[in-house]
Write a protein that holds these residues in place. Structure first.
Motif: not given
Length: 247
Positions: A118-123, A162-163, A195-197, A214-216
């Motif tokens: 996943f592409f992970v983005t923090l905060g 969950i997106l 598709v994401g979380m 988290f983004t696929a």
């Protein structure tokens, strides 16, 4: 993460169980053994109302602890959430639930442990990092590996969102599985794909809530089908977490 994960074999009235030596090391998906309804309080089967006697014996369901006749409590079904070594006697209602959970332990738990990208983005950061996310072998941590490394303790997760994206072109939807710590029920998604979380969790030793998205991915480095399967497994895991915390 591996320290303190040793297990021991214990015998309870319900059967043999392989449990962690320390309670703090137990799986966050686990359930405690229920207290049995005392024999003197159940002269009749709690399902069909048949009276117990020397011929009609009483049996306790290992999952709910209620008292039944043999006809209403005849199935022996695996119950990994209570760490039983062998299948144990359960009433018809509990057996059905346990059988459905078997899919999580046989399939979806392995999906979570194998991980997905996943592409992970923090905060509130506007930068994302490509990371592999997986559940640890002891089921107690989400482990993220990329240029950075994170370990999120499952019991510290307070919200799972969950997106999802609808199958109809242009249709988008967001299903929120909210506030595990406040025991809000988990809602079911419709005709959509995950598709994401978004996770919200507390860092041990701090009351501050951290958010991680988290983004696929869309490129070849991310297998969207695998990511969707991982998110679907996480959906099921969230329901089990809710049940465990609400016990």
């Amino acid at each position: 993460m591996s320290g303190g994960d040793a297990k021991k074999l214990v015998r309870s009235p319900s059967g043999l169980r392989m449990v962690p030596e320390h309670r703090a090391a137990r799986s966050p998906f686990g359930l405690d053994e229920p207290p049995w309804v005392p024999d003197k309080e159940c002269p009749r089967c709690m399902q069909c109302d048949t009276k117990f006697d020397f011929i009609t014996r009483k049996h306790h369901c290992r999952r709910c602890g209620k008292c039944f006749c043999d006809k209403c409590c005849s199935k022996k079904v695996p119950l990994p959430r209570m760490c039983f070594v062998d299948p144990v006697r359960q009433c018809a209602e509990c057996a059905l639930v346990s059988q459905k959970e078997t899919e999580f332990y046989d399939k979806q738990l392995k999906v979570l442990m194998n991980g997905a990208t996943f592409f992970v983005t923090l905060g509130t950061s506007d930068k994302s990092e490509l990371m592999v996310c997986r559940l640890s072998n002891n089921q107690r941590y989400l482990v993220l590996d990329g240029d950075s490394h994170y370990e999120i303790e499952i019991i510290q997760i307070s919200t799972v969102q969950i997106l999802t994206e609808g199958f109809t072109p242009g249709e988008k939807d967001i299903h929120t599985y909210t506030s595990l710590l406040e025991s809000q029920p988990v809602t079911e998604g419709g005709n959509t794909r995950a598709v994401g979380m978004i996770l919200q969790y507390k860092v041990p030793g701090s009351e501050e809530v951290t958010q991680m998205k988290f983004t696929a991915g869309e490129d070849f480095s991310c297998n969207k089908k695998l990511s969707a399967a991982w998110l679907a497994a996480m959906h099921k895991a969230t329901k089990l977490l809710y049940e465990s915390r609400d016990q």
